[in-house]
Design an enzyme around this catalytic site. Structure first.
Site, mmCIF file in Angstrom:
data_model
loop_
_atom_site.group_PDB
_atom_site.id
_atom_site.type_symbol
_atom_site.label_atom_id
_atom_site.label_comp_id
_atom_site.label_asym_id
_atom_site.label_seq_id
_atom_site.Cartn_x
_atom_site.Cartn_y
_atom_site.Cartn_z
ATOM 1 N N ALA A 11 0.829 -1.212 0.000
ATOM 2 C CA ALA A 11 0.000 0.000 0.000
ATOM 3 C C ALA A 11 0.856 1.252 0.000
ATOM 4 C CB ALA A 11 -0.925 -0.006 1.214
ATOM 5 N N PRO A 41 5.330 -10.293 1.461
ATOM 6 C CA PRO A 41 5.275 -11.281 2.542
ATOM 7 C C PRO A 41 4.596 -12.582 2.119
ATOM 8 C CG PRO A 41 3.797 -9.421 2.990
ATOM 9 C CD PRO A 41 4.614 -9.045 1.802
ATOM 10 N N CYS A 42 3.749 -12.519 1.081
ATOM 11 C CA CYS A 42 3.072 -13.728 0.601
ATOM 12 C C CYS A 42 4.068 -14.750 0.082
ATOM 13 C CB CYS A 42 2.103 -13.390 -0.520
ATOM 14 S SG CYS A 42 1.112 -11.937 -0.221
ATOM 15 N N ASP A 281 -3.352 -3.030 4.738
ATOM 16 C CA ASP A 281 -3.786 -3.894 5.827
ATOM 17 C C ASP A 281 -4.135 -3.141 7.112
ATOM 18 O OD1 ASP A 281 -3.288 -5.899 4.053
ATOM 19 O OD2 ASP A 281 -1.610 -6.782 5.159
ATOM 20 N N ASN A 303 -2.463 -2.748 -2.631
ATOM 21 C CA ASN A 303 -1.952 -2.019 -3.795
ATOM 22 C C ASN A 303 -2.961 -1.010 -4.310
ATOM 23 O OD1 ASN A 303 0.680 -2.741 -4.551
ATOM 24 N ND2 ASN A 303 0.003 -4.709 -5.346
#
Lengths: 449, 449
Positions: A11, A41-42, A281, A303
């Site tokens: 973001a 992080p995914c 988030d 995003n």
């Protein structure tokens, strides 16, 4: 004009890039607590398993390249410890030398992301218990895990399932605990989750459902994990109990936190304080079906919210974020698990009159080789026959395509009759002549179609 | 009540099944000229290549099973030679013994499908020149091809491309001629078709574009193929010049043929004659974007039109077929080729003010292994920013999913901003965090998104 962005993840980076693009004369400053920005992080489970060799692969841009190519000032290893909403500055601590700096902002975008939920239970501070948080912190984890034989995963979440695969790939014995009676309880109904659990078990994961972890035993390191049922010898523990919005900074500054625990924002990504935006988030979202506030932390949403916050910070209310419908996907080896919209469970909670059916279909023409099984559960609103939710579990990566077809369909109010007549593609190698989604729609039509 | 269906392919079988289901007391009679019903002509290239071992695999039901399970009378090897629209009967010739029979109908559904275009050029009747028509006629073709070394394919159609792969797999030298300047000229714009042609050439097909076949030479068998440019030694020829609606029976009976050459039908699949319906490749379709009559012969459309015709024949105007948008897909080895909506070429012809962009993207996260290239060309209406057409060429089967996402989007009038904000799924193994379709939408937004 100073546009300051706190947080260099999806973001924050998107917001900074968009603001600079739409207002090239602005000073756009991106402040990141670690040494990485535009990080994914995914991808951590794939770094752990070794599919991704370097943690640096998990970033899209280095700070240097981002700064140079985008004309954005990037401060890494820099933690914002205070936001002054009256005097319009943030206070930043350089982690290297503990110097403090005040940075003035005209527009501020908060994108501090999410942090793992760490249960306050006995033994939680023992060594060998790991939370998965940020690519910046994972470089030692892979090494540490290499000496361990039996690892427990706490939580049948997306991360829990992905880490189960990664650990099996490393040759570990894996024991997974989920306190609810099925995996992915926030995402899938029990009937669909059962298919996933069966696959984990088949591949060798010891799956314990309905079993709550209440503590850990060990001297310095964790030696056993204690549940409401039993105690198990383990060499290490991965916490995968979900995440929560990282709101402490915003909360301290007096920015309004919504009922979901995330920062309350409107469709322009504006907080309750003038000139302060939140995205990603750390922010609440609107659910496009229920119209309620929700919190679903995912990278693509972050995003897009970043784009909206950055554009509006630069130009004022030029973009609106329409909300989410809860699309998510993961995989466990060859099994792809996806969902969008609302589940049967959620429909019940929301008192929606619905109908639901599950079908099993093949992903290719019956005569074409390597056709795979796919299970589709479709949920429609009884009164309108509009599709409101779909869950898909299947041994074919096309599951990602199926769920996205449905995501668009749900967003546009498509009924089962609309879906039946939609002009989906066909050739023997890519689909059966009756597309599995169309079969699901047919079954729900009760003989009309 | 007698419901008679002429043609046991996709449309006819679907129509018969639906009519019987909705009117269990009716006598439903399905008349098929060959010995196969519910056959899949789309599978023929895979039978030729050997991927599908038996031609019988290409059917969904044998006549016996269909008759028994559905309660439908199935007449195979039975050719309808005349429709009497006044006296409401059809005249049927049994191919085995040449007996004739009259069958009375209350409702008649014509589903006689399509037939290959055979050019009336010199030498066309030589041996060794094959048209691909119906699974019933392919059992000898595979054997006949086995002795031939060099085979020419006439037509860069879907079938032409699929047969090129099949013949390469059989170890043949393959020479392909397309009279237009690019492959799939009715489907793809030249820029996208170029990528396909390059792949054919890379795999060893000798591709001759802009070269028209004007005849064949040889004594009994074809020995060479003659074009407007040159003459080439060949051992066999596959005609893949497209198909045309098989309307001769309907035309003779006085049923109205539309401007496309197919039977004119309304949204209920009714012809201009009371109680006579047409469905599938023999019938015209409405294009949902242009609102014009068109003729795109494809199996899923045939199935759905069959459902509509069968339902309406049994119950009267209970279903409407909303038309098609021209979604199609094929593959050549690992290259998947798909399109939906209208092409740039078509937009020009239709005088639509449009914008078009082509992007290249990856199908997975940049750090995830086995990510593939995909090219997406998106066409929007300038005034509304609505997506009106997309062409996709990529080395990943997810192309099928992408095109179907767009198909729904086009049908529902989705703009590039709507698509940008749609909640598509993401995980590193299934998509980049910015979905390729969303990237295409962004590029068309000219900096707004």
């Amino acid at each position: 004009m100073n546009i300051v962005v706190i947080g260099g993840g999806a973001a924050g980076s998107a917001a900074a890039a968009r603001a600079k693009r739409l207002m090239p004369n602005a000073n756009v400053i991106l402040i990141e607590a670690t040494d990485m920005i535009t990080h994914g992080p995914c991808g951590i489970p794939y770094f752990i398993s070794g599919i991704v060799s370097s943690r640096d692969s998990l970033v899209t841009y280095t700070p240097e390249v981002f700064e140079r190519e985008r004309g954005i000032k990037v401060l890494i290893n820099s933690e914002v410890i205070d936001i002054d909403i009256d005097k319009h500055f943030v206070e930043v601590v350089k982690k290297n030398n503990y110097t403090k700096e005040k940075i003035i902002w005209d527009k501020l975008i908060i994108a501090t992301g999410a942090i793992p939920i760490i249960p306050r239970i006995p033994g939680i501070d023992l060594k060998g218990i790991y939370a998965i948080r940020h690519p910046a912190y994972v470089h030692h984890l892979r090494d540490e895990l290499s000496n361990l034989r039996t690892i427990s995963i706490v939580g049948g979440s997306y991360l829990g399932i992905e880490m189960a695969e990664a650990l099996l790939e490393l040759g570990k014995r894996v024991i997974l605990f989920e306190k609810e009676s099925s995996l992915l309880p926030a995402s899938l109904d029990e009937d669909m989750a059962k298919i996933v659990a069966d696959e984990l078990i088949k591949k060798g994961v010891e799956v314990h459902l309905g079993e709550q972890v209440i503590g850990f035993d060990g001297r310095e390191r964790v030696e056993s994990i204690v549940t409401n049922v039993n105690s198990y010898r383990v060499d290490g523990v991965i916490l995968a109990m979900g995440v929560k919005p990282n709101v402490s900074l915003a909360q301290k500054a007096g920015i309004k936190i919504g009922s979901t625990g995330a920062i309350e924002v409107n469709e322009f990504m504006e907080t309750n304080i003038d000139d302060i935006y939140a995205a990603g988030d750390v922010a609440e979202k609107i659910h496009r079906i229920t119209k309620r506030r929700t919190w679903i932390p995912l990278a693509p949403t972050a995003n897009k919210e970043g784009v909206v916050a950055g554009a509006n910070a630069a130009r004022g209310r030029i973009l609106r974020f329409p909300g989410v419908i809860g699309t998510a996907i993961t995989k466990f080896y060859d099994l792809y698990i996806a969902r969008t919209g609302i589940s049967e469970k959620e429909a019940k909670t929301l008192n929606i009159k619905y109908e639901a059916k599950m079908i099993r279909a093949k992903t290719k023409a019956h005569y074409y080789p390597s056709s795979k099984d796919v299970y589709i559960k479709m949920i429609i609103e009884s009164s309108s026959s509009k599709i409101i939710g779909v869950q898909i579990v299947g041994w074919d990566p096309i599951v990602a395509g199926y769920i996205d077809i449905v995501a668009i369909a749900i967003e546009r109010g498509v009924t089962i009759e609309d879906l039946f007549f939609s002009d989906l593609s066909y050739m023997p190698a890519t689909a059966p002549v009756w597309h599995p989604l169309i079969v699901a729609a047919r079954v729900l039509s009760k003989g009309i179609l």
